[in-house]
Scaffold this motif. Structure first.
Motif, PDB file in Angstrom:
ATOM      1  N   LEU A 153     -28.172  26.674  31.185  1.00 58.87           N
ATOM      2  CA  LEU A 153     -26.852  26.836  31.794  1.00 58.87           C
ATOM      3  C   LEU A 153     -26.812  26.520  33.285  1.00 58.87           C
ATOM      4  O   LEU A 153     -25.771  26.707  33.919  1.00 58.87           O
ATOM      5  N   ASN A 156     -32.203  25.284  38.571  1.00 54.35           N
ATOM      6  CA  ASN A 156     -32.849  26.151  39.566  1.00 54.35           C
ATOM      7  C   ASN A 156     -32.285  27.573  39.567  1.00 54.35           C
ATOM      8  O   ASN A 156     -32.213  28.215  40.606  1.00 54.35           O
ATOM      9  N   MET A 157     -31.891  28.046  38.400  1.00 54.11           N
ATOM     10  CA  MET A 157     -31.249  29.354  38.319  1.00 54.11           C
ATOM     11  C   MET A 157     -32.271  30.486  38.390  1.00 54.11           C
ATOM     12  O   MET A 157     -31.927  31.637  38.641  1.00 54.11           O
ATOM     13  N   ILE A 158     -33.535  30.164  38.129  1.00 51.10           N
ATOM     14  CA  ILE A 158     -34.576  31.192  38.088  1.00 51.10           C
ATOM     15  C   ILE A 158     -35.687  30.743  39.024  1.00 51.10           C
ATOM     16  O   ILE A 158     -36.227  29.648  38.865  1.00 51.10           O
ATOM     17  N   GLY A 159     -36.017  31.580  40.005  1.00 53.03           N
ATOM     18  CA  GLY A 159     -37.034  31.132  40.943  1.00 53.03           C
ATOM     19  C   GLY A 159     -37.382  32.173  41.984  1.00 53.03           C
ATOM     20  O   GLY A 159     -37.033  33.343  41.855  1.00 53.03           O
ATOM     21  N   ALA A 160     -38.071  31.711  43.024  1.00 48.78           N
ATOM     22  CA  ALA A 160     -38.516  32.615  44.081  1.00 48.78           C
ATOM     23  C   ALA A 160     -38.611  31.833  45.381  1.00 48.78           C
ATOM     24  O   ALA A 160     -38.681  30.601  45.364  1.00 48.78           O
ATOM     25  N   PHE A 161     -38.593  32.559  46.498  1.00 48.06           N
ATOM     26  CA  PHE A 161     -38.937  31.956  47.773  1.00 48.06           C
ATOM     27  C   PHE A 161     -40.444  32.126  47.954  1.00 48.06           C
ATOM     28  O   PHE A 161     -40.950  33.253  47.922  1.00 48.06           O
ATOM     29  N   LYS A 326     -25.022  27.472  42.393  1.00 50.60           N
ATOM     30  CA  LYS A 326     -25.336  28.698  43.131  1.00 50.60           C
ATOM     31  C   LYS A 326     -24.517  28.841  44.414  1.00 50.60           C
ATOM     32  O   LYS A 326     -24.433  29.923  44.967  1.00 50.60           O
TER      33      LYS A 326
ATOM     34  N   PHE B  89     -31.862  36.545  31.638  1.00 46.42           N
ATOM     35  CA  PHE B  89     -31.322  35.368  32.330  1.00 46.42           C
ATOM     36  C   PHE B  89     -30.157  34.772  31.527  1.00 46.42           C
ATOM     37  O   PHE B  89     -29.133  34.383  32.094  1.00 46.42           O
ATOM     38  N   LEU B  93     -26.332  34.376  33.012  1.00 43.22           N
ATOM     39  CA  LEU B  93     -25.677  33.072  33.124  1.00 43.22           C
ATOM     40  C   LEU B  93     -24.477  32.968  32.211  1.00 43.22           C
ATOM     41  O   LEU B  93     -23.459  32.372  32.573  1.00 43.22           O
ATOM     42  N   ASN B  98     -23.214  35.592  39.812  1.00 39.45           N
ATOM     43  CA  ASN B  98     -23.627  34.794  40.960  1.00 39.45           C
ATOM     44  C   ASN B  98     -24.695  35.500  41.802  1.00 39.45           C
ATOM     45  O   ASN B  98     -25.221  36.545  41.416  1.00 39.45           O
ATOM     46  N   ARG B  99     -24.984  34.908  42.952  1.00 40.00           N
ATOM     47  CA  ARG B  99     -26.075  35.397  43.810  1.00 40.00           C
ATOM     48  C   ARG B  99     -25.813  36.756  44.418  1.00 40.00           C
ATOM     49  O   ARG B  99     -26.701  37.362  45.017  1.00 40.00           O
ATOM     50  N   ASP B 100     -24.607  37.224  44.275  1.00 40.77           N
ATOM     51  CA  ASP B 100     -24.190  38.471  44.892  1.00 40.77           C
ATOM     52  C   ASP B 100     -24.169  39.620  43.882  1.00 40.77           C
ATOM     53  O   ASP B 100     -23.701  40.715  44.202  1.00 40.77           O
ATOM     54  N   PHE B 117     -37.816  42.430  37.570  1.00 43.84           N
ATOM     55  CA  PHE B 117     -38.357  41.075  37.700  1.00 43.84           C
ATOM     56  C   PHE B 117     -37.234  40.047  37.551  1.00 43.84           C
ATOM     57  O   PHE B 117     -37.171  39.069  38.315  1.00 43.84           O
ATOM     58  N   ALA B 120     -35.395  39.827  40.681  1.00 44.30           N
ATOM     59  CA  ALA B 120     -36.172  39.136  41.724  1.00 44.30           C
ATOM     60  C   ALA B 120     -36.080  37.623  41.569  1.00 44.30           C
ATOM     61  O   ALA B 120     -36.149  36.895  42.559  1.00 44.30           O
ATOM     62  N   CYS B 121     -35.937  37.153  40.337  1.00 45.04           N
ATOM     63  CA  CYS B 121     -35.986  35.704  40.063  1.00 45.04           C
ATOM     64  C   CYS B 121     -34.619  35.074  39.884  1.00 45.04           C
ATOM     65  O   CYS B 121     -34.463  33.874  40.111  1.00 45.04           O
ATOM     66  N   PHE B 122     -33.633  35.832  39.411  1.00 40.67           N
ATOM     67  CA  PHE B 122     -32.335  35.220  39.127  1.00 40.67           C
ATOM     68  C   PHE B 122     -31.739  34.698  40.428  1.00 40.67           C
ATOM     69  O   PHE B 122     -31.582  35.451  41.389  1.00 40.67           O
ATOM     70  N   GLN B 123     -31.462  33.420  40.469  1.00 40.54           N
ATOM     71  CA  GLN B 123     -30.942  32.762  41.665  1.00 40.54           C
ATOM     72  C   GLN B 123     -31.826  33.056  42.883  1.00 40.54           C
ATOM     73  O   GLN B 123     -31.350  33.167  44.005  1.00 40.54           O
ATOM     74  N   ARG B 124     -33.111  33.218  42.621  1.00 38.31           N
ATOM     75  CA  ARG B 124     -34.142  33.545  43.630  1.00 38.31           C
ATOM     76  C   ARG B 124     -33.917  34.897  44.292  1.00 38.31           C
ATOM     77  O   ARG B 124     -34.374  35.128  45.411  1.00 38.31           O
ATOM     78  N   GLY B 125     -33.248  35.808  43.573  1.00 43.13           N
ATOM     79  CA  GLY B 125     -33.152  37.170  44.098  1.00 43.13           C
ATOM     80  C   GLY B 125     -31.737  37.685  44.221  1.00 43.13           C
ATOM     81  O   GLY B 125     -30.976  37.187  45.042  1.00 43.13           O
TER      82      GLY B 125
END
Lengths: 366, 366
Positions: A153, A156-161, A326, B89, B93, B98-100, B117, B120-125
């Protein structure tokens, strides 16, 4: 032995400060030695790069007395998914690697994103080194710490810095890069000029022919200037609370194109190229840049052998894909647009009808 | 309206400082309101808790004017895997979050680890809130930020450090907890006494009967003291470079038991209980604690209705599972042992033969 012409750029992130070495025929053994902390190194690459460069890096890291294991993934954006991510975890655990190990990404953006994300999650975080082998990943993925995978969907919806210990950007490796991918990388280079550096745009207009021809000195300069721009922006705004969103110029439109066509049909840089044309077109309709500026934007993109229009996509579907991106905050679409040449802004103050016109105006007839 | 007897503990992590509210019949609407940042809340729970408490939290969060979606996972440690993580995830989705957004974990340690976890990963946090519904997760998972999933080759091998915005630990919810799980939670409570607080051990010896009977006031005190210990240790050593490893007392042995038996056959707390006996036994063989101390350790564990011995496991397999544990650094096994009652240490200076004897001495005959 470092290359004579090697340039070093430091990304300033406090205790996660790291260097990017940019040059030709870099010596990985010498350059990587100070940055490998533990005794175990997992080199993650793909089936294409495996044949070209894997042995070179296995030899270099082995010569440092490290235990080296490898994980070779299928080549392509469509494999940037949770199943292939899991193959990296399988390889790390089957090799018995511990919390002190290093994951080295040898490949383009897909490999960098996946290996970086795996290094962020394996045992809740191990060391990470990047050796980007495409122009796109040298200018884009080697600064910023964004890692991740796609979901059906959204990209890059799942990731980390996750910040690397060091990045090696070796121009010699671009000799084996297909011309289409070199152009895709130039899309991101052009992006830095359009969003924040009018002088760099002039430099690109002067040197585009040499860049397309693969001139290593010019490419190194383009990588250095692009990375320096990104490093400055990222240092100010690591977690993308504000200014960093500028780096997404062309990306919201581009993601819609990529998502509609299916990941991997167009290269990311190609979609961003057309996305930048749409952003410039909307900026022009808003009266922020002139029609001449819009034509100049299209021209430099075309000279990099990049598409300035996408296939016909029904508007409702295009908009639906954009809103999955995003850069949507609380349902309100924000876009990166151009206030003038070399100066982008993050804004939700644009005319939605103009946006639709800008999308439709830069599609090929059905 | 906060409960009269509610206690608040702050976990001091600089700009990621957050409160734990501990009491009975807590009001989630009032307590959560200041901590939900965006407009979207995904409540992740399991099929057991869904029937008991999900509607209560959906109502409370909806009353705050938030968009609420839910994700109900299968109940059990064996589902703490990458496939079930992916279901979170999918839910995020599909709901267009969203990221907020905020991910709220309503459940025990498995739900907390997976939802944390995912956040932490969804939209990089994104934001994360914990409502632990088991004693184990109230004392263990609500402080420390460790999240993650299991891999067939090891527990918690893939994860992230992720701090919540707030934790609600409501003792009323322990009334529906099976006695076996209450005991499993007491294993971690006992751990805090054994590793760092001889006075707390005396308090537990005085109050174990009331704790086992489910006295809410005693349970709240046990949760508060355990969380306070953990919060102090975590504040000193968030990323487990040193002191934090003390929290793994009993865990390296315990992980071997859990791994051999298969995840979910024994509860985590049960495996830790027997693991602590093995650690105490080895500490006794090393001459650090007396035989009387060892018997005292076994006694408090038995009074909590926890196992002090595991089924017969071939020694080579037991050791192989121990060495897969994360507490292995560069191939050198480090253990958490007891220098005296109420004082644990991280050490690799132990006699390997004594370790083998301590493992075998606390197994049931084959």
């Amino acid at each position: 032995m470092a290359s004579e012409n090697m340039q070093t750029l430091h990304v300033e992130l406090g205790d996660r400060r790291y260097p990017i070495f940019i040059g030709s025929d870099l010596n990985p053994q010498t350059l990587l030695e100070p940055y490998i902390k533990g005794k175990q190194v997992m080199i993650v690459t793909n089936t294409t790069i495996e044949k070209l460069y894997l042995q070179h890096y296995v030899d270099a890291v082995s010569a440092l007395g490290k235990t080296v294991a490898t994980c070779v993934l299928d080549d392509g954006e469509k494999y940037k998914d949770i199943e292939h991510l899991n193959l990296i975890f399988d390889a790390l655990l089957e090799a018995g690697f511990n919390r002190d190990c290093t994951v080295l990404a040898l490949g383009g953006g897909v490999i960098g994103d996946m290996a970086g994300f795996a290094s962020a999650c394996f045992q809740r975080g191990v060391y990470f080194i990047q050796v980007p082998t495409t122009l796109l990943s040298q200018v884009d993925s080697s600064v910023g710490g964004k890692t991740g995978i796609n979901h059906p969907l959204g990209k890059n919806m799942i990731g980390a810095f996750k910040q690397p210990q060091v990045v090696l950007a070796d121009m010699s490796q671009l000799k084996t890069l297909p011309p289409r991918e070199l152009s895709a990388g130039l899309a991101e280079v052009i992006k830095y000029a359009l969003l924040g550096d009018a002088d760099f745009l002039v430099w690109l207009e002067q040197n585009m022919d040499g860049l397309i021809a693969g001139d290593a000195t010019l490419l190194a300069e383009a990588v250095y200037r692009s990375c320096a721009h990104k490093a400055r922006i990222v240092a100010n705004d690591e977690k993308e609370q504000g200014e960093r969103a500028l780096l997404n110029l062309g990306h919201t439109f581009g993601h819609a194109i990529e998502s509609y066509l299916g990941y991997g049909v167009w290269l990311h840089g190609e979609a961003v190229a057309t996305g930048m044309v749409m952003a410039a077109d909307l900026s022009c309709r808003m009266g922020w840049i002139s029609d001449e500026d819009l034509q100049r934007t299209k021209k430099i993109i075309q000279r990099a052998n990049l598409p300035v229009a996408c296939p016909a996509i029904p508007l409702d579907e295009f908009l639906a894909y954009m809103s999955h991106d995003k850069k949507v905050l609380n349902g309100q679409l924000r876009l990166i647009l151009m206030k003038k040449m070399g100066q982008a802004v993050i804004t939700k103050d644009f005319d939605v009808e103009f946006m639709k016109q800008a999308i439709l105006a830069n599609q090929l007839s059905a």
